[in-house]
Design a protein around this motif. Sequence first.
Motif, PDB file in Angstrom:
ATOM      1  N   LEU A  75       0.836  -1.196   0.000  1.00  0.00           N
ATOM      2  CA  LEU A  75       0.000   0.000   0.000  1.00  0.00           C
ATOM      3  C   LEU A  75       0.870   1.246   0.000  1.00  0.00           C
ATOM      4  CD1 LEU A  75      -2.729  -1.034   2.628  1.00  0.00           C
ATOM      5  CD2 LEU A  75      -2.596  -1.575   0.181  1.00  0.00           C
ATOM      6  N   PRO A  76       0.440   2.295  -0.693  1.00  0.00           N
ATOM      7  CA  PRO A  76      -0.803   2.408  -1.457  1.00  0.00           C
ATOM      8  C   PRO A  76      -0.712   1.697  -2.804  1.00  0.00           C
ATOM      9  CG  PRO A  76       0.459   4.431  -1.650  1.00  0.00           C
ATOM     10  CD  PRO A  76       1.200   3.573  -0.660  1.00  0.00           C
ATOM     11  N   ASN A 107     -10.210  -0.467   0.025  1.00  0.00           N
ATOM     12  CA  ASN A 107     -10.342   0.934   0.440  1.00  0.00           C
ATOM     13  C   ASN A 107     -10.136   1.076   1.942  1.00  0.00           C
ATOM     14  OD1 ASN A 107     -10.901   1.897  -2.135  1.00  0.00           O
ATOM     15  ND2 ASN A 107     -13.114   1.798  -1.872  1.00  0.00           N
ATOM     16  N   HIS A 110      -6.544   0.838   3.001  1.00  0.00           N
ATOM     17  CA  HIS A 110      -5.820   2.066   2.693  1.00  0.00           C
ATOM     18  C   HIS A 110      -6.122   3.159   3.724  1.00  0.00           C
ATOM     19  CE1 HIS A 110      -4.856   0.276  -1.184  1.00  0.00           C
ATOM     20  NE2 HIS A 110      -4.075   1.310  -1.453  1.00  0.00           N
ATOM     21  N   HIS A 115      -3.684   6.094   3.886  1.00  0.00           N
ATOM     22  CA  HIS A 115      -3.507   6.363   2.460  1.00  0.00           C
ATOM     23  C   HIS A 115      -4.852   6.715   1.817  1.00  0.00           C
ATOM     24  CE1 HIS A 115       0.527   4.826   2.771  1.00  0.00           C
ATOM     25  NE2 HIS A 115       0.115   3.609   3.088  1.00  0.00           N
TER      26      HIS A 115
END
Length: 346
Positions: A75-76, A107, A110, A115
Amino acid sequence: MHPDQAADTDPEATAAAEGTVVPAPAGDGTLRSGDLTSIGSYVAAAQAESTRRTYARDVAAWAAWCAGRALPATLPADPLAVAAWLASMADDGHSPRYVARRLSALNDAHRTAGHPAPGDSAGVRRTLAGIRRTAARAGHRPRRARAVDTATVRALVEDLPETLAGTRDRCLILIGYALGLRASDLCWLRIEDLTPAGHGGLDVLVRFSKTDQDGAGETLALAEGVREVTCPVRAARAWLAALAGQGITSGPLFRSVGKGRAPRLGTAALTTRSVDLVLTRAAERAGVSPEGLSPHSLRRGFATTAYAQGVSEKEISRTGRWRSLVVRSYDASGRWADPASGSLGL
Protein backbone atom coordinates in the motif's frame (compact mmCIF):
# COMPACT_ATOMS: atom_id res chain seq x y z
CA MET A 1 9.71 42.99 27.91
CA HIS A 2 9.45 43.40 31.67
CA PRO A 3 10.76 40.30 33.58
CA ASP A 4 7.41 39.92 35.35
CA GLN A 5 5.63 39.72 32.00
CA ALA A 6 8.05 37.04 30.81
CA ALA A 7 7.27 34.96 33.87
CA ASP A 8 3.55 35.19 33.04
CA THR A 9 4.03 33.70 29.57
CA ASP A 10 6.91 31.26 30.16
CA PRO A 11 5.61 27.89 31.52
CA GLU A 12 8.97 26.97 33.03
CA ALA A 13 9.31 30.36 34.75
CA THR A 14 5.76 30.10 36.09
CA ALA A 15 6.42 26.58 37.41
CA ALA A 16 9.63 27.73 39.07
CA ALA A 17 7.84 30.66 40.73
CA GLU A 18 5.20 28.26 42.10
CA GLY A 19 7.80 25.79 43.33
CA THR A 20 6.77 22.98 40.99
CA VAL A 21 8.99 20.80 38.83
CA VAL A 22 8.50 20.48 35.07
CA PRO A 23 9.55 16.98 33.96
CA ALA A 24 12.05 16.82 31.15
CA PRO A 25 10.91 15.04 27.94
CA ALA A 26 11.73 11.34 28.07
CA GLY A 27 12.68 9.08 25.20
CA ASP A 28 13.24 10.06 21.59
CA GLY A 29 9.91 11.82 21.05
CA THR A 30 8.16 8.86 19.33
CA LEU A 31 5.08 6.91 20.38
CA ARG A 32 5.68 3.80 22.44
CA SER A 33 4.80 0.32 21.19
CA GLY A 34 2.05 0.12 23.81
CA ASP A 35 0.48 3.26 22.36
CA LEU A 36 0.34 1.70 18.91
CA THR A 37 -1.06 -1.56 20.28
CA SER A 38 -3.81 0.34 22.06
CA ILE A 39 -4.69 2.29 18.91
CA GLY A 40 -4.78 -0.92 16.88
CA SER A 41 -7.17 -2.62 19.29
CA TYR A 42 -9.62 0.28 19.14
CA VAL A 43 -9.39 0.55 15.35
CA ALA A 44 -10.21 -3.17 15.13
CA ALA A 45 -13.12 -2.76 17.54
CA ALA A 46 -14.69 -0.20 15.19
CA GLN A 47 -15.79 -3.07 12.92
CA ALA A 48 -17.71 -6.26 13.56
CA GLU A 49 -15.56 -9.38 13.76
CA SER A 50 -17.31 -10.87 10.73
CA THR A 51 -16.50 -7.73 8.72
CA ARG A 52 -12.85 -7.91 9.74
CA ARG A 53 -12.64 -11.55 8.68
CA THR A 54 -14.31 -10.88 5.33
CA TYR A 55 -12.13 -7.85 4.63
CA ALA A 56 -8.99 -9.81 5.56
CA ARG A 57 -9.90 -12.48 2.99
CA ASP A 58 -10.59 -9.83 0.37
CA VAL A 59 -7.26 -8.08 0.92
CA ALA A 60 -5.50 -11.47 0.80
CA ALA A 61 -7.21 -12.08 -2.56
CA TRP A 62 -5.81 -8.76 -3.80
CA ALA A 63 -2.31 -9.82 -2.70
CA ALA A 64 -2.68 -13.21 -4.42
CA TRP A 65 -3.84 -11.56 -7.65
CA CYS A 66 -0.85 -9.22 -7.56
CA ALA A 67 1.54 -12.10 -6.89
CA GLY A 68 0.19 -13.92 -9.95
CA ARG A 69 1.16 -10.94 -12.09
CA ALA A 70 4.42 -10.07 -10.34
CA LEU A 71 2.89 -6.79 -9.18
CA PRO A 72 3.58 -5.20 -5.79
CA ALA A 73 0.73 -5.65 -3.31
CA THR A 74 2.07 -3.03 -0.95
CA LEU A 75 0.00 0.00 0.00
CA PRO A 76 -0.80 2.41 -1.46
CA ALA A 77 -1.89 0.42 -4.48
CA ASP A 78 -1.65 1.69 -8.03
CA PRO A 79 -5.21 2.68 -9.07
CA LEU A 80 -4.61 1.25 -12.54
CA ALA A 81 -3.73 -2.13 -11.01
CA VAL A 82 -6.83 -1.95 -8.81
CA ALA A 83 -9.02 -1.23 -11.83
CA ALA A 84 -7.48 -4.22 -13.61
CA TRP A 85 -8.23 -6.39 -10.55
CA LEU A 86 -11.86 -5.35 -10.60
CA ALA A 87 -12.11 -6.03 -14.33
CA SER A 88 -10.58 -9.49 -13.93
CA MET A 89 -13.15 -10.41 -11.28
CA ALA A 90 -15.98 -9.24 -13.53
CA ASP A 91 -14.52 -11.20 -16.44
CA ASP A 92 -14.45 -14.30 -14.23
CA GLY A 93 -18.21 -13.97 -13.75
CA HIS A 94 -18.36 -12.45 -10.28
CA SER A 95 -21.31 -10.20 -9.53
CA PRO A 96 -20.98 -6.42 -9.25
CA ARG A 97 -21.82 -6.69 -5.55
CA TYR A 98 -18.95 -9.13 -5.02
CA VAL A 99 -16.53 -6.88 -6.90
CA ALA A 100 -17.68 -3.80 -4.96
CA ARG A 101 -17.24 -5.55 -1.63
CA ARG A 102 -13.67 -6.51 -2.42
CA LEU A 103 -12.93 -2.93 -3.42
CA SER A 104 -14.45 -1.76 -0.13
CA ALA A 105 -12.05 -4.02 1.74
CA LEU A 106 -9.05 -2.60 -0.12
CA ASN A 107 -10.34 0.93 0.44
CA ASP A 108 -10.64 0.22 4.15
CA ALA A 109 -7.08 -1.12 4.33
CA HIS A 110 -5.82 2.07 2.69
CA ARG A 111 -7.75 4.42 4.96
CA THR A 112 -6.65 2.51 8.05
CA ALA A 113 -3.03 2.88 6.93
CA GLY A 114 -3.51 6.60 6.26
CA HIS A 115 -3.51 6.36 2.46
CA PRO A 116 -6.08 7.68 -0.03
CA ALA A 117 -8.55 4.97 -1.00
CA PRO A 118 -8.08 3.66 -4.56
CA GLY A 119 -11.86 3.59 -4.91
CA ASP A 120 -11.81 7.40 -4.88
CA SER A 121 -9.82 7.40 -8.12
CA ALA A 122 -11.86 8.43 -11.14
CA GLY A 123 -10.55 5.49 -13.15
CA VAL A 124 -11.50 2.93 -10.50
CA ARG A 125 -14.93 4.50 -10.01
CA ARG A 126 -15.67 4.41 -13.73
CA THR A 127 -14.46 0.81 -14.01
CA LEU A 128 -16.86 -0.28 -11.29
CA ALA A 129 -19.69 1.73 -12.85
CA GLY A 130 -19.00 0.02 -16.17
CA ILE A 131 -19.05 -3.41 -14.51
CA ARG A 132 -22.45 -2.67 -13.01
CA ARG A 133 -23.87 -1.33 -16.26
CA THR A 134 -22.54 -4.24 -18.32
CA ALA A 135 -24.01 -6.75 -15.88
CA ALA A 136 -27.39 -4.98 -15.91
CA ARG A 137 -27.52 -5.00 -19.71
CA ALA A 138 -26.70 -8.71 -19.66
CA GLY A 139 -29.76 -9.32 -17.51
CA HIS A 140 -28.04 -9.64 -14.15
CA ARG A 141 -30.17 -8.61 -11.19
CA PRO A 142 -28.80 -8.32 -7.65
CA ARG A 143 -29.75 -11.31 -5.55
CA ARG A 144 -32.31 -10.51 -2.87
CA ALA A 145 -33.50 -12.69 -0.04
CA ARG A 146 -37.06 -13.73 -0.69
CA ALA A 147 -39.62 -12.70 1.91
CA VAL A 148 -41.22 -15.65 3.71
CA ASP A 149 -44.80 -15.47 4.94
CA THR A 150 -46.36 -16.87 8.12
CA ALA A 151 -47.47 -20.06 6.37
CA THR A 152 -43.90 -20.75 5.28
CA VAL A 153 -42.54 -20.04 8.76
CA ARG A 154 -45.16 -22.43 10.18
CA ALA A 155 -43.95 -25.12 7.77
CA LEU A 156 -40.34 -24.49 8.80
CA VAL A 157 -40.97 -25.05 12.51
CA GLU A 158 -43.89 -27.47 12.86
CA ASP A 159 -41.86 -30.58 11.92
CA LEU A 160 -38.76 -29.75 13.94
CA PRO A 161 -37.91 -32.56 16.38
CA GLU A 162 -38.49 -32.23 20.13
CA THR A 163 -34.77 -32.29 20.80
CA LEU A 164 -32.36 -29.68 22.14
CA ALA A 165 -31.38 -28.70 18.60
CA GLY A 166 -34.99 -28.66 17.42
CA THR A 167 -36.08 -26.55 20.39
CA ARG A 168 -33.27 -24.09 19.71
CA ASP A 169 -34.02 -23.90 15.99
CA ARG A 170 -37.74 -23.31 16.57
CA CYS A 171 -36.98 -20.47 18.98
CA LEU A 172 -34.43 -18.91 16.63
CA ILE A 173 -36.68 -18.97 13.56
CA LEU A 174 -39.78 -17.67 15.36
CA ILE A 175 -38.01 -14.86 17.23
CA GLY A 176 -36.15 -13.86 14.07
CA TYR A 177 -39.41 -13.63 12.13
CA ALA A 178 -41.57 -12.09 14.87
CA LEU A 179 -39.10 -9.26 15.56
CA GLY A 180 -37.57 -8.84 12.09
CA LEU A 181 -34.08 -9.54 13.42
CA ARG A 182 -30.91 -9.78 11.40
CA ALA A 183 -28.80 -12.94 11.66
CA SER A 184 -26.20 -10.93 13.60
CA ASP A 185 -28.91 -9.71 16.00
CA LEU A 186 -29.81 -13.32 16.76
CA CYS A 187 -26.18 -14.20 17.34
CA TRP A 188 -25.72 -11.33 19.80
CA LEU A 189 -28.78 -12.13 21.92
CA ARG A 190 -28.08 -13.27 25.46
CA ILE A 191 -30.24 -15.21 27.88
CA GLU A 192 -30.40 -12.17 30.15
CA ASP A 193 -31.87 -10.13 27.29
CA LEU A 194 -35.24 -11.91 27.53
CA THR A 195 -37.37 -10.79 30.47
CA PRO A 196 -41.08 -11.26 31.32
CA ALA A 197 -43.34 -8.39 30.30
CA GLY A 198 -47.03 -7.55 30.43
CA HIS A 199 -49.75 -9.37 28.50
CA GLY A 200 -47.87 -12.66 28.77
CA GLY A 201 -45.12 -11.54 26.40
CA LEU A 202 -41.39 -10.97 26.70
CA ASP A 203 -39.19 -7.90 26.48
CA VAL A 204 -36.22 -8.59 24.22
CA LEU A 205 -33.20 -6.33 24.52
CA VAL A 206 -31.22 -5.98 21.29
CA ARG A 207 -27.93 -4.70 22.71
CA PHE A 208 -26.10 -4.17 19.43
CA SER A 209 -27.02 -4.20 15.79
CA LYS A 210 -25.61 -3.40 12.40
CA THR A 211 -26.88 0.17 12.74
CA ASP A 212 -26.18 0.49 16.48
CA GLN A 213 -22.49 -0.29 16.86
CA ASP A 214 -22.25 1.99 19.92
CA GLY A 215 -24.62 -0.28 21.82
CA ALA A 216 -27.39 2.18 22.70
CA GLY A 217 -29.72 -0.82 22.59
CA GLU A 218 -33.41 -1.22 21.86
CA THR A 219 -36.00 -3.22 23.82
CA LEU A 220 -38.57 -4.93 21.58
CA ALA A 221 -41.95 -6.40 22.51
CA LEU A 222 -42.31 -10.11 21.76
CA ALA A 223 -46.05 -10.87 21.85
CA GLU A 224 -47.68 -14.27 22.22
CA GLY A 225 -48.83 -15.98 19.06
CA VAL A 226 -52.30 -17.27 18.27
CA ARG A 227 -51.14 -20.82 17.49
CA GLU A 228 -49.19 -23.03 19.85
CA VAL A 229 -46.77 -24.32 17.24
CA THR A 230 -45.78 -20.84 16.04
CA CYS A 231 -45.98 -18.87 19.30
CA PRO A 232 -42.59 -17.17 19.64
CA VAL A 233 -43.03 -16.61 23.39
CA ARG A 234 -43.80 -20.29 23.99
CA ALA A 235 -40.79 -21.25 21.85
CA ALA A 236 -38.52 -18.86 23.75
CA ARG A 237 -39.66 -20.16 27.13
CA ALA A 238 -39.15 -23.76 26.01
CA TRP A 239 -35.60 -23.00 24.91
CA LEU A 240 -34.83 -21.06 28.10
CA ALA A 241 -36.13 -23.99 30.14
CA ALA A 242 -33.97 -26.39 28.13
CA LEU A 243 -30.91 -24.22 28.79
CA ALA A 244 -31.72 -23.98 32.49
CA GLY A 245 -32.05 -27.76 32.58
CA GLN A 246 -28.43 -27.89 31.46
CA GLY A 247 -27.43 -25.44 34.18
CA ILE A 248 -27.13 -22.50 31.78
CA THR A 249 -28.84 -19.30 32.91
CA SER A 250 -26.63 -16.63 31.33
CA GLY A 251 -24.52 -16.05 28.25
CA PRO A 252 -25.33 -16.47 24.55
CA LEU A 253 -28.96 -17.41 23.90
CA PHE A 254 -28.25 -19.32 20.71
CA ARG A 255 -25.28 -21.68 20.88
CA SER A 256 -24.14 -24.93 19.33
CA VAL A 257 -25.77 -28.24 20.27
CA GLY A 258 -23.72 -31.41 20.04
CA LYS A 259 -24.91 -34.74 18.66
CA GLY A 260 -25.67 -37.98 20.45
CA ARG A 261 -27.96 -39.12 23.24
CA ALA A 262 -26.60 -36.54 25.66
CA PRO A 263 -25.70 -33.58 23.45
CA ARG A 264 -23.45 -30.95 24.98
CA LEU A 265 -24.16 -27.26 24.59
CA GLY A 266 -21.43 -24.95 23.41
CA THR A 267 -20.34 -21.86 25.29
CA ALA A 268 -19.91 -19.47 22.36
CA ALA A 269 -22.67 -17.80 20.35
CA LEU A 270 -23.68 -19.15 16.96
CA THR A 271 -22.18 -17.44 13.94
CA THR A 272 -24.27 -15.93 11.16
CA ARG A 273 -23.20 -18.88 9.00
CA SER A 274 -24.67 -21.23 11.61
CA VAL A 275 -27.95 -19.29 11.53
CA ASP A 276 -28.01 -19.81 7.76
CA LEU A 277 -27.48 -23.56 8.25
CA VAL A 278 -30.30 -23.74 10.82
CA LEU A 279 -32.69 -22.23 8.30
CA THR A 280 -31.41 -24.41 5.45
CA ARG A 281 -31.87 -27.62 7.45
CA ALA A 282 -35.36 -26.60 8.52
CA ALA A 283 -36.28 -25.89 4.88
CA GLU A 284 -34.97 -29.28 3.74
CA ARG A 285 -36.96 -31.05 6.45
CA ALA A 286 -40.15 -29.13 5.60
CA GLY A 287 -39.78 -29.38 1.83
CA VAL A 288 -39.60 -25.60 1.51
CA SER A 289 -37.80 -24.33 -1.59
CA PRO A 290 -34.30 -23.06 -0.77
CA GLU A 291 -34.40 -20.59 -3.70
CA GLY A 292 -33.64 -17.13 -2.34
CA LEU A 293 -33.95 -18.37 1.24
CA SER A 294 -31.56 -16.86 3.78
CA PRO A 295 -31.75 -15.51 7.34
CA HIS A 296 -32.67 -12.14 5.82
CA SER A 297 -35.83 -13.80 4.46
CA LEU A 298 -37.19 -13.71 8.02
CA ARG A 299 -36.54 -9.98 8.28
CA ARG A 300 -38.06 -9.19 4.89
CA GLY A 301 -40.96 -11.48 5.60
CA PHE A 302 -41.67 -9.72 8.89
CA ALA A 303 -41.92 -6.35 7.15
CA THR A 304 -43.96 -7.61 4.20
CA THR A 305 -46.44 -9.61 6.29
CA ALA A 306 -46.88 -6.92 8.95
CA TYR A 307 -47.49 -4.31 6.26
CA ALA A 308 -50.06 -6.52 4.55
CA GLN A 309 -51.83 -7.08 7.89
CA GLY A 310 -52.25 -3.35 8.38
CA VAL A 311 -49.56 -2.79 11.02
CA SER A 312 -48.56 0.86 10.97
CA GLU A 313 -45.40 1.79 9.16
CA LYS A 314 -44.21 3.52 12.32
CA GLU A 315 -44.50 0.32 14.38
CA ILE A 316 -42.84 -1.80 11.68
CA SER A 317 -39.99 0.72 11.47
CA ARG A 318 -39.60 0.82 15.25
CA THR A 319 -39.48 -2.94 15.66
CA GLY A 320 -37.23 -3.52 12.66
CA ARG A 321 -35.19 -0.39 13.45
CA TRP A 322 -35.63 0.89 9.89
CA ARG A 323 -36.20 4.24 8.32
CA SER A 324 -39.73 4.35 6.96
CA LEU A 325 -38.78 4.48 3.27
CA VAL A 326 -36.77 1.28 3.69
CA VAL A 327 -39.89 -0.46 4.98
CA ARG A 328 -41.75 0.47 1.81
CA SER A 329 -39.00 -1.02 -0.31
CA TYR A 330 -39.35 -4.28 1.65
CA ASP A 331 -43.08 -4.55 1.01
CA ALA A 332 -43.30 -6.88 -1.97
CA SER A 333 -47.08 -7.06 -2.11
CA GLY A 334 -48.34 -3.48 -1.90
CA ARG A 335 -47.78 -2.32 -5.45
CA TRP A 336 -51.31 -3.45 -6.48
CA ALA A 337 -53.06 -2.06 -3.38
CA ASP A 338 -53.70 1.27 -5.10
CA PRO A 339 -51.45 1.57 -8.15
CA ALA A 340 -50.90 5.10 -9.43
CA SER A 341 -51.19 3.91 -13.01
CA GLY A 342 -54.85 3.07 -12.41
CA SER A 343 -55.64 6.62 -11.35
CA LEU A 344 -54.57 8.38 -14.56
CA GLY A 345 -57.87 8.14 -16.41
CA LEU A 346 -56.38 6.20 -19.30
